[in-house]
Design an enzyme around this catalytic site. Sequence first.
Site, mmCIF file in Angstrom:
data_model
loop_
_atom_site.group_PDB
_atom_site.id
_atom_site.type_symbol
_atom_site.label_atom_id
_atom_site.label_comp_id
_atom_site.label_asym_id
_atom_site.label_seq_id
_atom_site.Cartn_x
_atom_site.Cartn_y
_atom_site.Cartn_z
ATOM 1 C CG ASN A 1 34.643 -19.669 -17.770
ATOM 2 O OD1 ASN A 1 34.482 -20.872 -18.014
ATOM 3 N ND2 ASN A 1 35.791 -19.034 -18.012
ATOM 4 C CD1 TRP A 2 29.805 -22.902 -13.899
ATOM 5 C CD2 TRP A 2 29.259 -25.024 -14.370
ATOM 6 N NE1 TRP A 2 28.539 -23.120 -13.427
ATOM 7 C CE2 TRP A 2 28.171 -24.413 -13.702
ATOM 8 C CE3 TRP A 2 29.134 -26.353 -14.767
ATOM 9 C CZ2 TRP A 2 26.984 -25.098 -13.425
ATOM 10 C CZ3 TRP A 2 27.957 -27.033 -14.497
ATOM 11 C CH2 TRP A 2 26.895 -26.420 -13.831
ATOM 12 C CE LYS A 3 37.957 -19.293 -15.036
ATOM 13 N NZ LYS A 3 39.082 -18.558 -14.494
ATOM 14 C CG HIS B 1 39.424 -17.600 -20.326
ATOM 15 N ND1 HIS B 1 40.530 -17.799 -19.530
ATOM 16 C CD2 HIS B 1 38.466 -17.081 -19.526
ATOM 17 C CE1 HIS B 1 40.236 -17.416 -18.297
ATOM 18 N NE2 HIS B 1 38.992 -16.973 -18.267
ATOM 19 C CD GLU C 1 37.650 -12.901 -18.302
ATOM 20 O OE1 GLU C 1 36.831 -13.101 -17.409
ATOM 21 O OE2 GLU C 1 38.259 -13.808 -18.886
ATOM 22 N N GLY D 1 40.816 -15.151 -10.836
ATOM 23 C CA GLY D 1 40.974 -16.147 -9.776
ATOM 24 C C GLY D 1 41.834 -15.691 -8.612
ATOM 25 C CB SER E 1 38.327 -11.452 -8.604
ATOM 26 O OG SER E 1 39.487 -12.269 -8.717
ATOM 27 N N GLY F 1 33.870 -16.372 -12.864
ATOM 28 C CA GLY F 1 34.345 -17.748 -12.974
ATOM 29 C C GLY F 1 34.040 -18.489 -11.686
ATOM 30 N N GLY F 2 34.963 -18.373 -10.724
ATOM 31 C CA GLY F 2 34.829 -19.098 -9.455
ATOM 32 C C GLY F 2 33.470 -18.941 -8.798
#
Length: 226
Positions: free
Chosen positions: A7-9, A100, A149, A155, A186, A207-208
Amino acid sequence: MKYIIGNWKSNKNLLETRDWFAKFTNIYSRQKDTISTANLTLVICPPFVLLPLAKELRDKYGLPLGLGVQNISPFAEGAFTGEVTAGMAKEFAQYAIIGHSERREKFGETDNILSDKAKRAKSAGLITVFCIPGPETPVPNEADIVAYEPVWAIGTGKTESPQKAGEVAEYIKKKNPGKSVIYGGSVKAENANSFLSFGSIDGVLPGGSSLDPQSFFDIVSNASSF
Ligand code: PGA
């Protein structure tokens, strides 16, 4: 089969997207003989405006990557300024992340709105990755994959313990028969396998660490033993 859904957000521009695909292709083509992706489904979810380029580059480089959107409109097409419908998304993507916690918290998306989104996604033929912050959050029937999640793990560098995540995944499956359950919060190359090794956990949603092609590849490479 295990899912790895990046997920690049709200990150990256055209240049950075080109760079990600060029680097990922380079890493992947050098190491693809040493890994097996037969039991993995790999997906990247860029922002809407980057999807056409992501699709073009994915096809050009012949990468085994599905594409997803991070959100869709709860409405059909029409006078809904600023919204992207499920049908529009389907021209570029196969997956849709819905619900999300950032959408729930920062954009006021309620269970009812999210249920409408899941219906739209289903009827457009998108595979829905429905995110829930806790095991009791309602999951619409139309959801295909449930992403557990915990908000405090997103994050922050802190993860749910794999044991607990495995138990929660089992519980979610009992409550929602027939759905796959993945874990997010994470996730990185160093910890992805501790989640993936639980039979009840069908994948991860980084994500990150999906923003960097090497980190994303390392998750894939570590997971390829499944
Ligand atoms: P994170 O994000 O991996 O950066 O914690 C996960 C998510 O919010 O989907």
